[in-house]
Enzyme design. Structure first.
Site, PDB file in Angstrom:
ATOM      1  N   SER A  41       9.361  -2.820 -15.073  1.00  0.00           N
ATOM      2  CA  SER A  41       8.906  -4.033 -14.392  1.00  0.00           C
ATOM      3  C   SER A  41       9.159  -5.248 -15.267  1.00  0.00           C
ATOM      4  CB  SER A  41       7.410  -3.891 -14.142  1.00  0.00           C
ATOM      5  OG  SER A  41       6.856  -5.115 -13.759  1.00  0.00           O
ATOM      6  N   TYR A  83      -1.320  -2.032 -17.921  1.00  0.00           N
ATOM      7  CA  TYR A  83      -0.231  -1.569 -17.043  1.00  0.00           C
ATOM      8  C   TYR A  83       1.126  -1.920 -17.658  1.00  0.00           C
ATOM      9  CZ  TYR A  83       3.197  -1.719 -13.273  1.00  0.00           C
ATOM     10  OH  TYR A  83       4.359  -1.565 -12.535  1.00  0.00           O
ATOM     11  N   LYS A 123       4.379   0.550 -19.185  1.00  0.00           N
ATOM     12  CA  LYS A 123       5.809   0.470 -18.823  1.00  0.00           C
ATOM     13  C   LYS A 123       6.646   0.305 -20.091  1.00  0.00           C
ATOM     14  CE  LYS A 123       5.531   1.276 -14.698  1.00  0.00           C
ATOM     15  NZ  LYS A 123       6.223   2.384 -14.075  1.00  0.00           N
TER      16      LYS A 123
HETATM   17  P1  NAD Z   1       3.625   3.334  -5.045  1.00  0.00           P
HETATM   18  O1  NAD Z   1       2.221   3.450  -5.503  1.00  0.00           O
HETATM   19  O2  NAD Z   1       3.885   3.099  -3.606  1.00  0.00           O
HETATM   20  O3  NAD Z   1       4.456   4.633  -5.499  1.00  0.00           O
HETATM   21  C1  NAD Z   1       4.156   5.369  -6.648  1.00  0.00           C
HETATM   22  C2  NAD Z   1       3.982   6.815  -6.236  1.00  0.00           C
HETATM   23  O4  NAD Z   1       3.711   7.598  -7.406  1.00  0.00           O
HETATM   24  C3  NAD Z   1       2.819   7.027  -5.268  1.00  0.00           C
HETATM   25  O5  NAD Z   1       3.283   7.711  -4.127  1.00  0.00           O
HETATM   26  C4  NAD Z   1       1.823   7.866  -6.059  1.00  0.00           C
HETATM   27  O6  NAD Z   1       1.120   8.770  -5.238  1.00  0.00           O
HETATM   28  C5  NAD Z   1       2.733   8.558  -7.059  1.00  0.00           C
HETATM   29  N1  NAD Z   1       2.090   8.977  -8.291  1.00  0.00           N
HETATM   30  C6  NAD Z   1       1.299   8.262  -9.117  1.00  0.00           C
HETATM   31  N2  NAD Z   1       0.913   8.993 -10.161  1.00  0.00           N
HETATM   32  C7  NAD Z   1       1.471  10.222 -10.008  1.00  0.00           C
HETATM   33  C8  NAD Z   1       1.440  11.417 -10.751  1.00  0.00           C
HETATM   34  N3  NAD Z   1       0.730  11.527 -11.886  1.00  0.00           N
HETATM   35  N4  NAD Z   1       2.136  12.480 -10.308  1.00  0.00           N
HETATM   36  C9  NAD Z   1       2.854  12.401  -9.156  1.00  0.00           C
HETATM   37  N5  NAD Z   1       2.914  11.298  -8.400  1.00  0.00           N
HETATM   38  C10 NAD Z   1       2.223  10.215  -8.818  1.00  0.00           C
HETATM   39  O7  NAD Z   1       4.296   2.192  -5.928  1.00  0.00           O
HETATM   40  P2  NAD Z   1       5.745   1.547  -5.848  1.00  0.00           P
HETATM   41  O8  NAD Z   1       5.554   0.101  -5.572  1.00  0.00           O
HETATM   42  O9  NAD Z   1       6.642   2.330  -4.988  1.00  0.00           O
HETATM   43  O10 NAD Z   1       6.180   1.668  -7.374  1.00  0.00           O
HETATM   44  C11 NAD Z   1       7.025   2.683  -7.856  1.00  0.00           C
HETATM   45  C12 NAD Z   1       7.236   2.468  -9.341  1.00  0.00           C
HETATM   46  O11 NAD Z   1       7.793   1.193  -9.558  1.00  0.00           O
HETATM   47  C13 NAD Z   1       5.944   2.525 -10.161  1.00  0.00           C
HETATM   48  O12 NAD Z   1       6.208   3.177 -11.359  1.00  0.00           O
HETATM   49  C14 NAD Z   1       5.635   1.057 -10.409  1.00  0.00           C
HETATM   50  O13 NAD Z   1       4.917   0.880 -11.601  1.00  0.00           O
HETATM   51  C15 NAD Z   1       7.029   0.470 -10.503  1.00  0.00           C
HETATM   52  N6  NAD Z   1       7.077  -0.959 -10.161  1.00  0.00           N
HETATM   53  C16 NAD Z   1       6.567  -1.398  -8.967  1.00  0.00           C
HETATM   54  C17 NAD Z   1       6.583  -2.759  -8.675  1.00  0.00           C
HETATM   55  C18 NAD Z   1       5.995  -3.297  -7.392  1.00  0.00           C
HETATM   56  O14 NAD Z   1       5.662  -4.484  -7.344  1.00  0.00           O
HETATM   57  N7  NAD Z   1       5.877  -2.508  -6.322  1.00  0.00           N
HETATM   58  C19 NAD Z   1       7.145  -3.667  -9.580  1.00  0.00           C
HETATM   59  C20 NAD Z   1       7.670  -3.184 -10.771  1.00  0.00           C
HETATM   60  C21 NAD Z   1       7.631  -1.823 -11.059  1.00  0.00           C
HETATM   61  N1  UFG Z   2      -0.953 -14.972  -4.839  1.00  0.00           N
HETATM   62  C1  UFG Z   2      -1.809 -15.784  -4.120  1.00  0.00           C
HETATM   63  N2  UFG Z   2      -2.750 -15.195  -3.325  1.00  0.00           N
HETATM   64  C2  UFG Z   2      -2.872 -13.834  -3.214  1.00  0.00           C
HETATM   65  C3  UFG Z   2      -1.980 -13.007  -3.945  1.00  0.00           C
HETATM   66  C4  UFG Z   2      -1.042 -13.615  -4.765  1.00  0.00           C
HETATM   67  O1  UFG Z   2      -1.736 -17.013  -4.189  1.00  0.00           O
HETATM   68  O2  UFG Z   2      -3.751 -13.368  -2.485  1.00  0.00           O
HETATM   69  C5  UFG Z   2       0.064 -15.605  -5.693  1.00  0.00           C
HETATM   70  C6  UFG Z   2      -0.120 -15.251  -7.169  1.00  0.00           C
HETATM   71  O3  UFG Z   2      -0.977 -16.155  -7.784  1.00  0.00           O
HETATM   72  C7  UFG Z   2       1.308 -15.340  -7.675  1.00  0.00           C
HETATM   73  C8  UFG Z   2       2.174 -14.967  -6.464  1.00  0.00           C
HETATM   74  O4  UFG Z   2       1.324 -15.080  -5.336  1.00  0.00           O
HETATM   75  O5  UFG Z   2       1.592 -16.651  -8.003  1.00  0.00           O
HETATM   76  C9  UFG Z   2       2.690 -13.543  -6.534  1.00  0.00           C
HETATM   77  O6  UFG Z   2       1.609 -12.665  -6.790  1.00  0.00           O
HETATM   78  P1  UFG Z   2       1.735 -11.080  -6.698  1.00  0.00           P
HETATM   79  O7  UFG Z   2       0.387 -10.520  -7.045  1.00  0.00           O
HETATM   80  O8  UFG Z   2       2.333 -10.682  -5.400  1.00  0.00           O
HETATM   81  O9  UFG Z   2       2.822 -10.735  -7.808  1.00  0.00           O
HETATM   82  P2  UFG Z   2       2.816 -10.999  -9.377  1.00  0.00           P
HETATM   83  O10 UFG Z   2       4.101 -11.666  -9.695  1.00  0.00           O
HETATM   84  O11 UFG Z   2       1.597 -11.686  -9.817  1.00  0.00           O
HETATM   85  O12 UFG Z   2       2.763  -9.546 -10.005  1.00  0.00           O
HETATM   86  C10 UFG Z   2       3.270  -8.371  -9.368  1.00  0.00           C
HETATM   87  C11 UFG Z   2       2.577  -7.179 -10.013  1.00  0.00           C
HETATM   88  C12 UFG Z   2       3.009  -7.072 -11.464  1.00  0.00           C
HETATM   89  C13 UFG Z   2       4.513  -6.973 -11.522  1.00  0.00           C
HETATM   90  C14 UFG Z   2       5.134  -8.135 -10.831  1.00  0.00           C
HETATM   91  C15 UFG Z   2       6.624  -7.992 -10.773  1.00  0.00           C
HETATM   92  O13 UFG Z   2       1.183  -7.290  -9.876  1.00  0.00           O
HETATM   93  O14 UFG Z   2       2.458  -5.955 -12.057  1.00  0.00           O
HETATM   94  O15 UFG Z   2       4.646  -8.277  -9.496  1.00  0.00           O
HETATM   95  O16 UFG Z   2       7.001  -6.811 -10.170  1.00  0.00           O
HETATM   96  F1  UFG Z   2       4.935  -6.953 -12.797  1.00  0.00           F
END
Ligand code: NAD
Ligand code: UFG
Length: 333
Positions: free
Chosen positions: A124, A148, A152
């Site tokens: 991330s 978190y 990562k």
């Molecule tokens: P998500 O929660 O939808 O998917 C993650 C999946 O992993 C879930 O289905 C959960 O049940 C499974 N999981 C968690 N712990 C587990 C374990 N111990 N064993 C087996 N399965 C397990 O989230 P996502 O948004 O699809 O994210 C996928 C990956 O990408 C994550 O590692 C997350 O940290 C990373 N990521 C997500 C975002 C985002 O904003 N969505 C941004 C950057 C990185």
């Molecule tokens: N925001 C609002 N109101 C809300 C939710 C969010 O104004 O109810 C604003 C936040 O202040 C921010 C922007 O919308 O300025 C985006 O917020 P998100 O929570 O959607 O995303 P972030 O960039 O803050 O962070 C998320 C995850 C992080 C990850 C990052 C990039 O929480 O862990 O996206 O993937 F690293």
């Protein structure tokens, strides 16, 4: 290739599964369903018109992983499994370190045992912490500001050390910016449990009427309209980035950290207005105080990915808003 997707029924993995299967790969989904629902399988099978292999299990169970890798003759792994709620990681850091770091070690050991040395890791942009300059490139110092983010970064570092101890590994660490949107079918998408923390799912729930109004966290930042800027990336572009990552690893050994973003920034109010316009809905909102820990702006320099992966994003903010709404309005009714 035979590819194992840990966290396979989750948001990003399910979209990636569609892209990989359409490309002709065989995919095995592995998930403990901690943050996803088994109904995703049926939905994927509907999109693809194909049976999909699923193993219910925890990545901390190295034995089960090893058995799965062997039985399905896996060639490469995409490691999506992880917990991702920043606030929860502050409240319960051990759970996060155990699941995200411990889970990665357990997986790597199972891979080692079976001689599988190709892995794409879900990282991330949160590893960069507060941006020191923009756009963020891969040389920007890493400095997470919450547990978190540290999970990562630690997993990234473990993979890096591994590639030094054994240079025959092929490792792509993909640093996602803000994934949003859903598959065009409206059959799969993001379904956070409880009240969403993130902007797009919150907006979508205000649009359905499930939530009353959006709280915009601060309009006194030094940005175009005073609200925070982010780099929103369509989840299908991101999914295609994983395919490109795997293709790259076919003929590259070593460790590569790569940003996956669009390079474009969008403010909170711009996203809200785009959502209203394309979907013909009204999103009531109120401006409230800043959220602790929010960076005013965060967006990628995606040129490294564009070059080495021969990949770039194609989908607009409008499409992100349209597909999010299609998914939210179909599954929440
Ligand atoms: P998500 O929660 O939808 O998917 C993650 C999946 O992993 C879930 O289905 C959960 O049940 C499974 N999981 C968690 N712990 C587990 C374990 N111990 N064993 C087996 N399965 C397990 O989230 P996502 O948004 O699809 O994210 C996928 C990956 O990408 C994550 O590692 C997350 O940290 C990373 N990521 C997500 C975002 C985002 O904003 N969505 C941004 C950057 C990185
Ligand atoms: N925001 C609002 N109101 C809300 C939710 C969010 O104004 O109810 C604003 C936040 O202040 C921010 C922007 O919308 O300025 C985006 O917020 P998100 O929570 O959607 O995303 P972030 O960039 O803050 O962070 C998320 C995850 C992080 C990850 C990052 C990039 O929480 O862990 O996206 O993937 F690293």
């Amino acid at each position: 290739m035979n590819i194992l997707l840990t966290g396979g029924t989750g948001y990003i993995a399910s979209h990636t599964a569609v892209v990989l299967i359409k490309e002709g790969h065989k995919v095995v989904l592995f998930d403990n369903l901690a943050n996803s629902d088994i109904s995703v399988l049926d939905r994927l099978e509907k999109i693809l018109n194909k049976k999909i292999s699923f193993i219910e299990g925890d990545v901390l169970d190295s034995e089960l992983l090893s058995k799965t890798l062997k039985e399905h003759k896996i060639d490469a792994v995409i490691h999506f499994a992880g917990l991702k709620a920043v606030g929860e990681s502050v409240e319960n850091p051990l759970h996060y370190y155990e699941n995200n770091v411990g889970g990665s070690i357990s997986l790597i050991k199972a891979m080692q045992k079976n001689g599988i040395k190709k892995i794409v890791f879900s990282s991330s942009c949160t590893v960069y912490g507060e941006p020191q300059y923009l756009p963020l490139d891969e040389s920007h110092p890493t400095n997470p500001i919450n547990p978190y983010g540290f999970t990562k970064l630690f997993a990234e570092n473990i993979l890096h050390d591994l590639s030094i101890s054994d240079p025959t590994w092929s490792i792509a660490v993909l640093r996602y910016f803000n994934p949003v949107g859903a598959h065009e079918s409206g059959l799969i998408g993001e379904s956070p449990k409880g009240i969403p923390n993130n902007l797009m799912p919150f907006i979508a729930k205000v649009a359905t009427g499930e939530l009353k109004s959006l709280k915009v966290f601060g309009n006194d930042y030094k940005t175009r309209d005073g609200t925070c800027e982010r780099d929103y990336i369509h989840v299908m572009d991101l999914a295609e980035g994983h395919l490109a990552g795997l293709n790259f690893l076919e003929d590259h050994k070593g460790w590569y950290a790569i940003n996956l973003g669009t390079g474009q920034s969008t403010t909170v109010l711009e996203l809200l207005q785009a959502f209203e316009k394309i979907n013909h809905v009204k999103i009531p909102y109120e401006i409230v105080g800043r959220r602790k820990g929010d960076a005013p702006a965060c967006y990628a320099k995606p040129s490294y990915a564009n070059k080495i992966l021969d990949w770039k994003t194609k989908r607009s903010i409008e499409l992100m808003c349209e597909s999010s709404w299609k998914w939210e309005s179909s599954h929440s009714i």
